[in-house]
Design a protein around this motif. Structure first.
Motif, short mmCIF file in Angstrom:
data_model
loop_
_atom_site.label_atom_id
_atom_site.label_comp_id
_atom_site.label_asym_id
_atom_site.label_seq_id
_atom_site.Cartn_x
_atom_site.Cartn_y
_atom_site.Cartn_z
N ALA A 1 12.63 12.86 -9.34
CA ALA A 1 11.55 11.85 -9.02
C ALA A 1 11.16 11.86 -7.50
CB ALA A 1 12.10 10.45 -9.61
N VAL A 2 11.78 11.92 -6.77
CA VAL A 2 11.47 11.85 -5.37
C VAL A 2 10.78 13.33 -4.97
CG1 VAL A 2 12.60 11.78 -3.04
CG2 VAL A 2 13.52 10.27 -4.50
N GLY B 1 0.97 -1.03 -0.03
CA GLY B 1 -0.07 -0.07 -0.01
C GLY B 1 0.90 1.32 -0.18
N ARG B 2 1.86 1.27 0.62
CA ARG B 2 2.79 2.48 0.86
C ARG B 2 3.42 2.65 -0.44
NH1 ARG B 2 6.25 1.74 6.08
NH2 ARG B 2 7.05 3.73 5.40
N LEU B 3 3.64 1.73 -1.16
CA LEU B 3 4.30 1.53 -2.59
C LEU B 3 3.39 2.29 -3.71
CD1 LEU B 3 6.63 -1.58 -2.74
CD2 LEU B 3 7.62 0.93 -2.69
N PRO C 1 11.19 4.63 -7.47
CA PRO C 1 11.49 3.67 -8.57
C PRO C 1 10.88 2.08 -8.38
CG PRO C 1 13.48 4.96 -8.21
CD PRO C 1 12.36 5.38 -7.07
N VAL C 2 11.20 1.73 -7.01
CA VAL C 2 10.29 0.77 -6.58
C VAL C 2 8.92 0.62 -6.79
CG1 VAL C 2 9.98 -1.29 -5.01
CG2 VAL C 2 12.23 -0.02 -5.15
N SER C 3 8.19 1.62 -6.62
CA SER C 3 6.84 1.95 -6.69
C SER C 3 6.35 1.82 -7.89
CB SER C 3 6.37 3.27 -6.21
OG SER C 3 6.32 3.39 -4.65
N VAL C 4 7.25 2.34 -9.03
CA VAL C 4 6.89 2.41 -10.41
C VAL C 4 7.01 0.94 -11.04
CG1 VAL C 4 7.70 3.10 -12.72
CG2 VAL C 4 7.48 4.85 -10.89
N LEU C 5 8.05 0.08 -10.40
CA LEU C 5 8.11 -1.19 -11.11
C LEU C 5 7.11 -2.08 -10.51
CD1 LEU C 5 11.78 -1.64 -10.73
CD2 LEU C 5 10.82 -1.61 -12.97
N LEU D 1 11.62 4.78 -18.53
CA LEU D 1 12.70 5.86 -18.98
C LEU D 1 12.91 6.96 -18.10
CD1 LEU D 1 14.40 7.24 -21.24
CD2 LEU D 1 12.17 8.21 -22.12
N VAL D 2 11.84 7.45 -17.31
CA VAL D 2 11.63 8.58 -16.55
C VAL D 2 12.12 8.61 -15.18
CG1 VAL D 2 10.30 10.75 -15.82
CG2 VAL D 2 10.21 9.65 -18.17
N TYR D 3 11.54 7.16 -14.68
CA TYR D 3 11.64 6.97 -13.09
C TYR D 3 12.46 5.85 -12.64
CZ TYR D 3 7.99 10.68 -13.07
OH TYR D 3 7.48 11.75 -13.46
N VAL D 4 13.02 4.85 -13.69
CA VAL D 4 13.57 3.65 -13.18
C VAL D 4 15.16 3.96 -13.83
CG1 VAL D 4 13.91 1.36 -13.47
CG2 VAL D 4 11.62 2.43 -13.31
N LEU D 5 15.30 4.05 -15.01
CA LEU D 5 16.59 4.14 -15.52
C LEU D 5 17.56 5.38 -15.05
CD1 LEU D 5 18.44 3.29 -17.90
CD2 LEU D 5 17.59 5.12 -19.45
#
Length: 378
Positions: free
Chosen positions: A323-324, A180-182, A349-353, A300-304
């Motif tokens: 991003a943060v 939920g937090r992610l 980035p973990v949230s996005v994945l 591209l925007v939030y993980v790479l």
């Protein structure tokens, strides 16, 4: 050397992703500053208001919702209609007990949706048909309102300078557990970072509509002009569909910061969250190709950039920092005993994945025809 810095061919992508992350961050902070906010002391609402709650197997959590609705202040003429949509857990009895005999509240008995019609739009259509209010206020069974919430929301809907036909005061999401937090902060973050809300509110384009059915107000005539809930009877994302229908009929829609007047605990466990996102996330981007394109853009925007930052890339570090910083504004709409505050932005980035994993699972269920919700096939 490869571990210390990104490959030369990847550097332009890292730079591009970092620039886009920074642009999204600026947009998020501008949007947060310009959002409509409910007044703390709204004027009394003198027109008839109907508060409408669709409920299916909500006995375990609807009592606080009902008590909050019967405790609303500043409404001269209000009715509260709760539609028991084929519940098997005693939802109707819980509602009546929580209402304590309040004569303004009635429990309606729903009927099964016909083939091709989804449960919630069908229930909302029945509620709207039974309502007598000039303003219809739809509230989900897991939403708890403060005592002046409805009056404050009506004040925004009928703002003299910027009136709307449909308004969604975005509730604070109560996040439970690590998943939920992610994931839950991404609900508000998605529109904060991608949509210029000041422009979107003035635009009549359906593609710029944002809505949240957890707490939704609509002028009854505007709903009728849009074709009612029947216009979105087969829409999994019925709230956004309804906002688009209202716009197509010439109405204006918008959102507001409802974090101080409404809270919603959508999911109590990670398993509930996975099931909830799986049943509807496929509809967010239109097609498998659209989902792939959005997924690639998010990577591209939030993980790479974050991965590049681990190799020593300054551009990647700046992108990750952006991003943060862009995630922080969304913290206003997430809270809970397990956290959900600004510190969770560090794991963006973990949230996005995680979101992309849920998106893939949702599309897999869609293509296999295995999606369902509360015992009904989608």
């Amino acid at each position: 050397m490869l571990l210390r810095r990104p490959l030369r061919a990847v550097r332009p992508l890292v730079a591009a992703g970092s620039v886009l992350a920074a642009a999204g961050t600026v947009q998020a902070w501008v949007n947060r500053a310009g959002l409509r906010r409910p007044p703390a002391a709204p004027p009394t609402v003198t027109v008839p208001v109907s508060v409408l709650v669709p409920a299916r197997d909500e006995a375990h959590r609807i009592a606080p919702t009902v008590r909050a609705l019967t405790g609303q202040r500043g409404l001269d003429d209000v009715e509260i209609l709760v539609l028991d949509d084929g519940s098997t857990d005693g939802t109707a009895a819980v509602v009546r007990t929580a209402a304590g005999g309040d004569p303004r509240l009635r429990v309606l008995t729903g009927t099964p949706p016909p083939p091709g019609v989804l449960g919630k739009p069908h229930a909302c259509a029945a509620l709207a048909a039974a309502a007598r209010g000039e303003i219809l206020v739809f509230v989900d069974a897991d939403v708890v309102l403060v005592p002046h919430a409805v009056a404050a929301a009506v004040a925004l809907l009928r703002d003299r300078d910027r009136p709307l036909d449909l308004l969604c005061p975005w509730p604070r999401q109560v996040a439970s557990g690590p998943l939920g937090r992610l994931v839950q902060p991404l609900l508000a973050w998605s529109w904060l970072t991608t949509l210029p809300l000041a422009v979107a509110e003035r635009s009549g384009r359906g593609s710029m509509a944002v809505a949240n059915g957890q707490f939704l107000l609509v002028e009854a005539p505007a709903l009728a002009r849009a074709g009612g809930w029947a216009a979105v009877s087969d829409a999994v994302l019925d709230d956004i569909g309804l906002a688009r229908a209202v716009r197509a009929a010439g109405g204006r829609t918008g959102i507001a910061d409802g974090s101080q007047v409404a809270s919603c605990r959508m999911y109590a466990t990670g398993a509930e969250l996975r099931a909830g996102y799986r049943k509807s996330l496929w509809a967010a981007f239109g097609s498998p190709a659209g989902a792939v394109a959005v997924g690639a853009g998010l990577v591209l925007v939030y993980v790479l950039p974050a991965l590049a930052a681990l190799t020593g890339s300054r551009a990647g570090l700046l992108g990750y920092a952006a991003a943060v910083a862009g995630r922080v504004p969304a913290a206003r709409w997430v809270t809970g005993p397990s956290g959900g505050g600004a510190v969770d932005a560090l794991a963006h980035p973990v949230s996005v994945l995680t979101l992309l994993g849920l998106l893939a699972s949702s599309w897999a269920g869609r293509l296999r025809g295995t999606l369902s919700w509360k015992g009904r096939a989608l």
